[in-house]
Each structure stands twice: as structure tokens, then as C-alpha cells.
Motif scaffolding. Sequence first.
Motif, PDB file in Angstrom:
ATOM      1  N   GLU A   3      26.011  65.078  44.502  1.00  0.00           N
ATOM      2  CA  GLU A   3      26.235  66.283  43.705  1.00  0.00           C
ATOM      3  C   GLU A   3      27.290  66.027  42.638  1.00  0.00           C
ATOM      4  OE1 GLU A   3      26.758  69.809  46.207  1.00  0.00           O
ATOM      5  OE2 GLU A   3      27.694  70.699  44.412  1.00  0.00           O
ATOM      6  N   GLY A   4      27.000  66.439  41.446  1.00  0.00           N
ATOM      7  CA  GLY A   4      27.957  66.280  40.354  1.00  0.00           C
ATOM      8  C   GLY A   4      27.819  64.959  39.613  1.00  0.00           C
ATOM      9  N   PHE A   5      27.043  64.045  40.187  1.00  0.00           N
ATOM     10  CA  PHE A   5      26.917  62.721  39.563  1.00  0.00           C
ATOM     11  C   PHE A   5      26.315  62.811  38.160  1.00  0.00           C
ATOM     12  CE2 PHE A   5      24.489  58.860  38.664  1.00  0.00           C
ATOM     13  CZ  PHE A   5      25.475  57.895  38.777  1.00  0.00           C
ATOM     14  N   SER A   6      25.219  63.532  38.046  1.00  0.00           N
ATOM     15  CA  SER A   6      24.541  63.640  36.744  1.00  0.00           C
ATOM     16  C   SER A   6      25.469  64.214  35.686  1.00  0.00           C
ATOM     17  CB  SER A   6      23.310  64.524  36.846  1.00  0.00           C
ATOM     18  OG  SER A   6      22.378  63.942  37.717  1.00  0.00           O
ATOM     19  N   ARG A   7      26.173  65.246  36.106  1.00  0.00           N
ATOM     20  CA  ARG A   7      27.076  65.891  35.159  1.00  0.00           C
ATOM     21  C   ARG A   7      28.180  64.930  34.725  1.00  0.00           C
ATOM     22  NH1 ARG A   7      28.763  69.531  32.467  1.00  0.00           N
ATOM     23  NH2 ARG A   7      30.853  70.466  32.551  1.00  0.00           N
ATOM     24  N   ALA A   8      28.726  64.192  35.676  1.00  0.00           N
ATOM     25  CA  ALA A   8      29.770  63.227  35.344  1.00  0.00           C
ATOM     26  C   ALA A   8      29.245  62.182  34.365  1.00  0.00           C
ATOM     27  CB  ALA A   8      30.295  62.557  36.608  1.00  0.00           C
ATOM     28  N   ILE A  40      25.304  48.993  35.164  1.00  0.00           N
ATOM     29  CA  ILE A  40      26.496  49.443  34.473  1.00  0.00           C
ATOM     30  C   ILE A  40      27.699  48.870  35.198  1.00  0.00           C
ATOM     31  CG2 ILE A  40      27.921  51.470  33.982  1.00  0.00           C
ATOM     32  CD1 ILE A  40      25.447  53.089  33.617  1.00  0.00           C
ATOM     33  N   GLY A  41      28.607  48.281  34.451  1.00  0.00           N
ATOM     34  CA  GLY A  41      29.804  47.733  35.075  1.00  0.00           C
ATOM     35  C   GLY A  41      31.042  48.518  34.659  1.00  0.00           C
ATOM     36  N   PHE A  42      31.797  48.941  35.616  1.00  0.00           N
ATOM     37  CA  PHE A  42      33.070  49.602  35.334  1.00  0.00           C
ATOM     38  C   PHE A  42      34.146  48.521  35.393  1.00  0.00           C
ATOM     39  CE2 PHE A  42      36.941  51.849  36.752  1.00  0.00           C
ATOM     40  CZ  PHE A  42      37.042  52.793  35.742  1.00  0.00           C
ATOM     41  N   VAL A  43      34.687  48.170  34.246  1.00  0.00           N
ATOM     42  CA  VAL A  43      35.577  47.014  34.158  1.00  0.00           C
ATOM     43  C   VAL A  43      36.955  47.338  34.748  1.00  0.00           C
ATOM     44  CG1 VAL A  43      36.710  45.392  32.579  1.00  0.00           C
ATOM     45  CG2 VAL A  43      34.378  46.163  32.119  1.00  0.00           C
ATOM     46  N   THR A  44      37.373  46.519  35.697  1.00  0.00           N
ATOM     47  CA  THR A  44      38.693  46.713  36.306  1.00  0.00           C
ATOM     48  C   THR A  44      39.690  45.650  35.858  1.00  0.00           C
ATOM     49  OG1 THR A  44      37.960  45.464  38.256  1.00  0.00           O
ATOM     50  CG2 THR A  44      37.816  47.869  38.359  1.00  0.00           C
ATOM     51  N   ASP A  45      39.174  44.502  35.408  1.00  0.00           N
ATOM     52  CA  ASP A  45      40.042  43.447  34.885  1.00  0.00           C
ATOM     53  C   ASP A  45      39.344  42.699  33.762  1.00  0.00           C
ATOM     54  OD1 ASP A  45      42.434  43.137  36.874  1.00  0.00           O
ATOM     55  OD2 ASP A  45      40.652  43.335  38.156  1.00  0.00           O
ATOM     56  N   GLY A  46      40.114  42.357  32.741  1.00  0.00           N
ATOM     57  CA  GLY A  46      39.586  41.496  31.694  1.00  0.00           C
ATOM     58  C   GLY A  46      39.076  42.242  30.469  1.00  0.00           C
ATOM     59  N   VAL A  47      38.618  41.474  29.493  1.00  0.00           N
ATOM     60  CA  VAL A  47      38.067  42.009  28.245  1.00  0.00           C
ATOM     61  C   VAL A  47      36.740  41.356  27.956  1.00  0.00           C
ATOM     62  CG1 VAL A  47      38.601  42.569  25.850  1.00  0.00           C
ATOM     63  CG2 VAL A  47      40.427  41.783  27.360  1.00  0.00           C
ATOM     64  N   LEU A  48      35.796  42.160  27.526  1.00  0.00           N
ATOM     65  CA  LEU A  48      34.529  41.615  27.042  1.00  0.00           C
ATOM     66  C   LEU A  48      34.360  41.995  25.581  1.00  0.00           C
ATOM     67  CD1 LEU A  48      33.687  43.150  30.095  1.00  0.00           C
ATOM     68  CD2 LEU A  48      31.874  41.479  29.713  1.00  0.00           C
ATOM     69  N   ARG A  49      33.459  41.293  24.913  1.00  0.00           N
ATOM     70  CA  ARG A  49      33.113  41.750  23.572  1.00  0.00           C
ATOM     71  C   ARG A  49      31.613  41.932  23.483  1.00  0.00           C
ATOM     72  NH1 ARG A  49      32.402  37.414  18.992  1.00  0.00           N
ATOM     73  NH2 ARG A  49      31.555  35.655  20.158  1.00  0.00           N
ATOM     74  N   ILE A  94      34.831  55.071  41.757  1.00  0.00           N
ATOM     75  CA  ILE A  94      34.590  56.368  42.399  1.00  0.00           C
ATOM     76  C   ILE A  94      35.691  57.367  42.042  1.00  0.00           C
ATOM     77  CG2 ILE A  94      34.396  57.539  44.634  1.00  0.00           C
ATOM     78  CD1 ILE A  94      33.016  55.005  45.667  1.00  0.00           C
ATOM     79  N   ASP A  95      36.925  56.883  42.050  1.00  0.00           N
ATOM     80  CA  ASP A  95      38.041  57.748  41.663  1.00  0.00           C
ATOM     81  C   ASP A  95      37.879  58.245  40.233  1.00  0.00           C
ATOM     82  OD1 ASP A  95      39.126  57.324  44.127  1.00  0.00           O
ATOM     83  OD2 ASP A  95      40.636  55.875  43.469  1.00  0.00           O
ATOM     84  N   PHE A  96      37.390  57.348  39.388  1.00  0.00           N
ATOM     85  CA  PHE A  96      37.213  57.707  37.983  1.00  0.00           C
ATOM     86  C   PHE A  96      36.174  58.817  37.845  1.00  0.00           C
ATOM     87  CE2 PHE A  96      35.494  56.751  33.657  1.00  0.00           C
ATOM     88  CZ  PHE A  96      36.636  57.081  32.965  1.00  0.00           C
TER      89      PHE A  96
END
Lengths: 193, 193
Positions: B122-127, B51-60, B9-11
Motif C-alpha cells: 500500500e502506498g507504493f504506487s503513490r510513492a 532500478i538501483g537506489f544508490v547508497t555509495d559512489g557516483v555514476l554518469r 525502504i526508509d526513503f
Amino acid sequence: MSDNVTPFIDFLDSVVPMTKEGKAFMKSRLFTLSLGKGEYAYEIGSVCHRIGFVTDGVLRVVQLNEDGSEYTKYFINEGHFSVDLESFSSGLPSQEYQEALTPCRMIVMTKEMAEVFHTHVEGFSRAVSILTERALLEKIKIKSEMFTDDAPTRYEKLLERNPSIIQRVPLQVISSYLGVNQATLSRIRKQLR
Amino acid sequence: MSDNVTPFIDFLDSVVPMTKEGKAFMKSRLFTLSLGKGEYAYEIGSVCHRIGFVTDGVLRVVQLNEDGSEYTKYFINEGHFSVDLESFSSGLPSQEYQEALTPCRMIVMTKEMAEVFHTHVEGFSRAVSILTERALLEKIKIKSEMFTDDAPTRYEKLLERNPSIIQRVPLQVISSYLGVNQATLSRIRKQLR
DNA sequence: AGCCGTTTTTGACAAATGTCAAAAATTACC
DNA sequence: GGTAATTTTTGACATTTGTCAAAAACGGCT
């Protein structure tokens, strides 16, 4: 006929259907632009403030390497967009330029128009999102493929995907796009006969 | 703390400022997901519906070539998104899969949520538009660069851009990403000492 | 048709990268 | 702490691609 802007409107309409009013609103503002062979759609250092929907011709997007050599990032032909999205969105100077490889004609929407369309044309924003995503995904796909393929395969795929490019674009430019030395590409071409 | 969805959300908020209500609306719906090393975020043939917002780790992100070999299209690490945009938008089965190279944690937004957010926040689409464009442009830029550079330079740039990858990811995977044979990469690495 | 400038092809060789298999190093696990 | 499994390195060699320069082919122009 030469300043007919409907192909662009039809294209948008096919992505997200628009109202008669919306289409008329755009139609009265869009205009067309012609480029002679060798002319630039925009240059390195300038800000790209318009989007061109190409109706005729081929352009190439060129990036300068650190060593001063040029690299053809991709081609733009009929039905695709001539724009540096990065510069267009950010307002920062462009790091690339676009050169008309053949005489070109495009339907132009300026940044100012786009801003007005966003608020006055229903469905416009959504169409832009969809088209942007689609265009960028396509480019990533092509680049990724090129990465796994060897040079002859890259050439063959370009030929399949875009036969008209081969006819209209000099070998040295194609070789820069394929990431292959010009002499090597000439030999590859010889093999394939 | 482990199911804290605020980083996402902060992002979004940092891209397009949102109202308190909008943020609370999202916060009550988002959730977190953990993947063990080797697990998949989604698989080839399945539809990617989140959709996943990654907070830890690495994927390929892995693509299968015609000959059955695998190619690592790119890496996803903290602060980036785990999603197959193509499948997510189109609803068609995915042509790639994403594998957790380390244990991963991500904040998940499903397609259904996204649809609700589009109309209620509001603003979600634009983001979303801005982030999509930004992410895709970055990928194109990286791929284009990789195309003009030779193998040692590609390795060095990866090292600069993403030093943590080198530590966390086995050489064979990196070599597949760089488009270089594993033995060759090992030799390149030797040179650079 | 003939000339000039540009583009493409070719040859000879150099450099980079791939392939395969075995040895060495590292990691995982009991 | 030792053994098995995995990963990385190395050697010998094949293949691909790059480099440079000259010759050939092509295209535009008068």
C-alpha cells in the motif's frame, strides 16, 4: 463545439482505456478555457491549481533570470499540457509564468477535480503517472539534445520537430528558447537559405 | 551490513508512510549490487529492467552523439536512482549507458518486483509517482538553468550543488557534462582561484 | 495608400569558447 | 621509488557568438 471536452478524455482513454462511466464522470466536470494572445495561463507568485490540455494555440513557459531577463523554457502547443507541475503538486507559488503566444483554447481540469478523479475514475491515476513521466522525459530529452548541439543545429531541430512554432512565434522568443542572441539567430536563418 | 536494503525502504517510507507489513514484504525481496569503477549499470541496446537506489559512489549517464562523441547527461550519486526510465517503462532498448565513476553500491528493485509491489504494498504506487515526478522535475530545472548560464557560472553551480562530484570525477567528464571544451574548463577553473 | 509601432536584419567590433598539439602534472603500477 | 600511462594545463590561433546601434522590413490600423 467550442466547449467540447472530449479530446482530453479521448487522450486519456488512449493511454489507459477507461470505462464509459469514468468518461462520463469526467465529461460532466471538465470545462474549456480560452486565452487571448498575450494573456497568461498563470503568473509568477500564484499557485497553479489546474491543468490545461491545449487544443488550439501555442503558449510559452517563461522563467525570469536573476538579472531580470526572460528565458523561454519551452513551448506548449496542441496536444500538450499547460501546467506548472512543480507548483501544482506542491501547492507552492509558481516560479514561472505561461503566456499565450496566439489565441489559445484548452480543456481544464482543476486540482479538486483531479483529486476526485483519482478515487472515482478507474485507471485515471495510472494514466496520469504515464503521461507525467512521458512529458517530463520528453522535455529532458529535448534539453539534453540542445546542450550538445550548436546554435544552427538547435534551430534546425526545432524546425523539424515543430515547424508550426516558427510560423507562429516571433524571432525574439525563439531566440530566447534556443539560448541564442536574436541577431545571431537572424544570421543563422540567413545561412540556411 | 553490506547487503542492507533498509535505506531504500526508509526513503520510500519518508515519501509515503508504509505499513510494517509492506516494508517487510519489500525487505525480503530487495537486494544489493556492487559495481567496480568503470563497470556499467546497463548498456546501450540492452533493456533496463531494474532500478538501483544508490547508497555509495557516483555514476554518469552517457549518451552517444551522432558524431560518435560522448556526452555526460547527468551524474547520479548517493540518494538518487540509477535507471533509464525510458527503457524501464517502455521495455525498449536503452539509448544510453550508465558507468560507475567510482566503486558503487546500490539497492536493486527489478521490474518484476515493482509490479508485485504495486499490488501488494500500500502506498507504493503513490510513492513511485511522487519520486518520479520529483526526480524528473529536478533534472529539467538543472538543464534549464544550465542553458541560461555561461560556462563559469555552470561550473560554480555544479560546485555548489554537488561539491563531491568535483573531487571524484575527472575533468574531462565534468567538461562533457557542462557542455564545455576540456581546455576551456581548465582555464575557467584557473580563473576561479 | 500611408503612417506608426514593432520586429527583423545588418554592420562593425568585442568577448567567449573551440581546436590542436605539446608540456607539465598527476596517478597507477611494478 | 621509478617508469609508464593518464590527465590536466598551457600557448597560439580560429571560429562562434554576443553587443550595440542603425537601417530596413513588416504588420496593423485608419
